[in-house]
Motif scaffolding. Structure first.
Motif, mmCIF file in Angstrom:
data_model
loop_
_atom_site.group_PDB
_atom_site.id
_atom_site.type_symbol
_atom_site.label_atom_id
_atom_site.label_comp_id
_atom_site.label_asym_id
_atom_site.label_seq_id
_atom_site.Cartn_x
_atom_site.Cartn_y
_atom_site.Cartn_z
ATOM 1 N N ILE A 223 73.967 38.889 -77.198
ATOM 2 C CA ILE A 223 72.593 39.307 -77.495
ATOM 3 C C ILE A 223 71.594 38.562 -76.608
ATOM 4 O O ILE A 223 70.699 39.167 -76.003
ATOM 5 C CB ILE A 223 72.268 39.083 -78.992
ATOM 6 N N VAL A 224 71.744 37.239 -76.516
ATOM 7 C CA VAL A 224 70.802 36.445 -75.724
ATOM 8 C C VAL A 224 70.927 36.774 -74.240
ATOM 9 O O VAL A 224 69.924 36.907 -73.534
ATOM 10 C CB VAL A 224 71.019 34.933 -75.974
ATOM 11 N N VAL A 226 71.990 39.587 -72.786
ATOM 12 C CA VAL A 226 71.426 40.918 -72.519
ATOM 13 C C VAL A 226 69.901 40.860 -72.555
ATOM 14 O O VAL A 226 69.222 41.461 -71.702
ATOM 15 C CB VAL A 226 71.964 41.950 -73.530
ATOM 16 N N ALA A 227 69.341 40.131 -73.520
ATOM 17 C CA ALA A 227 67.884 40.015 -73.618
ATOM 18 C C ALA A 227 67.297 39.332 -72.382
ATOM 19 O O ALA A 227 66.267 39.772 -71.845
ATOM 20 C CB ALA A 227 67.513 39.237 -74.882
ATOM 21 N N LEU A 228 67.948 38.264 -71.912
ATOM 22 C CA LEU A 228 67.452 37.555 -70.728
ATOM 23 C C LEU A 228 67.587 38.415 -69.474
ATOM 24 O O LEU A 228 66.701 38.413 -68.609
ATOM 25 C CB LEU A 228 68.207 36.233 -70.559
ATOM 26 N N LEU A 230 67.494 41.679 -69.380
ATOM 27 C CA LEU A 230 66.445 42.688 -69.481
ATOM 28 C C LEU A 230 65.094 42.091 -69.091
ATOM 29 O O LEU A 230 64.289 42.733 -68.402
ATOM 30 C CB LEU A 230 66.388 43.246 -70.906
ATOM 31 N N GLY A 231 64.859 40.841 -69.506
ATOM 32 C CA GLY A 231 63.623 40.166 -69.132
ATOM 33 C C GLY A 231 63.498 39.987 -67.631
ATOM 34 O O GLY A 231 62.412 40.185 -67.058
#
Length: 367
Positions: A223-224, A226-228, A230-231
């Motif tokens: 999760i982390v 993928v979020a980073l 995407l950022g």
């Protein structure tokens, strides 16, 4: 005459769309063998999904770590061999902060909390994603921040004075930095491997007659990461800084002439790359549940493999390359012993370089 004919055939094979053809043929053979094993019962569907899941988890960690390495090459034009030790520094600093936060009010000594004594039981503080989520979040932030500060300090002291030197000089300097970082950590944390977490919650997903086991720490990494990622994508595509980075990666001299503050772009490159490396080191250590002073150094070659596979200098190539290397490493256990699993990853990289030397994403493209 026959030798010349054979050589000519191989040359024709290596030209044009040969990589796609060869990759397609090999892929069909492997998929066919997998189908045979699944239908014959030699391989359970749950086991195959477990290999894929483990590969995805490890691959996302590699991809997250590889983004900073790829950005450094794309904008500063040198391969940073100290990048693996940035992961180690992030992991140790982040986990020191996590243990300190978890130990507030428990009466456990600060020396133990800083992991100087590798014999301290992980059950003392009962750290896990569910038992200490805020402490782990604090450790993740600390890992990123400390690695950013370390990256900026090393750039100021080592790399900035050498900015106009050839890439080989910077590469050698980065090897020296790697050694200095690694054995500075040894002074404080010694050479022992140390446990970090006290167990991990697991979830079982039914698959046919079996089940796929997913741990909370694996899910956190996915999760982390993928979020980073995407950022990073949004930063590169929708911000002025991202446009400046892309322009500088394409042509530094032209970017400077058009008024882009190149030194500021370099500084932000270290900030982003260092922060992601620190976060990746912390998350990979969380997923493994332990770490050692050579933790990042051992990961450096797989990270380089991921970056080269995707196309060195390409951010998206690093992301995709990490996942490809991770899955290849894990799924190859179906055919070869676990001890040789990493060989499959490097074989994949070598094949890509033979047929497509610029990498799958053609390289040298920040976005």
């Amino acid at each position: 005459m026959e030798l010349r004919t054979t050589i000519a055939r191989w040359q024709r094979l290596l030209e044009g769309r040969s990589f796609s053809v060869v990759a397609g043929v090999v892929g069909l053979l492997l998929v066919g063998d997998l189908a045979r094993r699944l239908t014959s019962g030699d391989l359970a569907a749950a086991q195959l999904l477990s290999y894929l899941w483990d590969g995805l988890v490890f691959g996302l960690g590699l991809g997250l770590a590889g983004i900073g390495l790829s950005m450094t090459y794309s904008i500063l034009n040198f391969a940073n061999f100290s990048h693996g030790d940035y992961l180690t520094a992030g992991a140790f600093s982040g986990w020191s902060a996590t243990w300190l936060l978890a130990g507030v009010g428990t009466g456990v000594g600060s020396i133990e909390l800083l992991l100087i004594d590798a014999g301290v039981s992980t059950n003392v503080l009962n750290i896990s994603v569910f038992a200490a989520p805020l402490q782990i979040l604090g450790g993740l932030v600390a890992a990123a921040v400390m690695t950013v500060l370390l990256s900026l300090a090393l750039d100021r002291v080592v790399y900035r004075p050498m900015r106009d030197e050839e890439g080989i000089s910077l590469l050698i300097a980065s090897i020296g930095v790697a050694l200095a970082l690694r054995y500075t950590l040894v002074l404080f944390y010694n050479t022992d491997s140390r446990g970090l977490t006290a167990g991990d919650a697991t979830f079982r997903v039914p698959v046919g007659l079996g089940s796929l086991t997913i741990t909370a720490h694996q899910l956190t990494l996915v999760i982390v990461a993928v979020a980073l990622m995407l950022g990073v994508h949004l930063l590169l595509q929708r911000s002025k800084l991202g446009k400046a980075m892309r322009a500088m990666a394409d042509n530094e001299d032209l970017a400077r002439v058009t008024g882009i503050p190149t030194e500021r772009v370099v500084r932000y490159t270290w900030i982003i790359g260092g922060g992601l490396a620190g976060a990746a080191g912390f998350l990979l250590a969380l997923e493994r549940g332990n770490m050692v002073f050579s933790f990042g150094w051992r990961l450096l070659l797989p990270v380089f493999a991921a970056v080269i596979l995707g196309g060195i200098g390409s951010i998206y190539g690093a992301m995709f390359g990490g996942i490809a290397i991770g899955i290849a490493r894990s799924v190859s256990s179906i055919w070869i012993p676990n001890e040789f699993a990493l060989v499959a990853s490097f074989t994949l990289m070598i094949l890509v370089l033979l047929f497509k030397p610029s990498g799958l994403f053609k390289g040298r493209t920040t976005a």
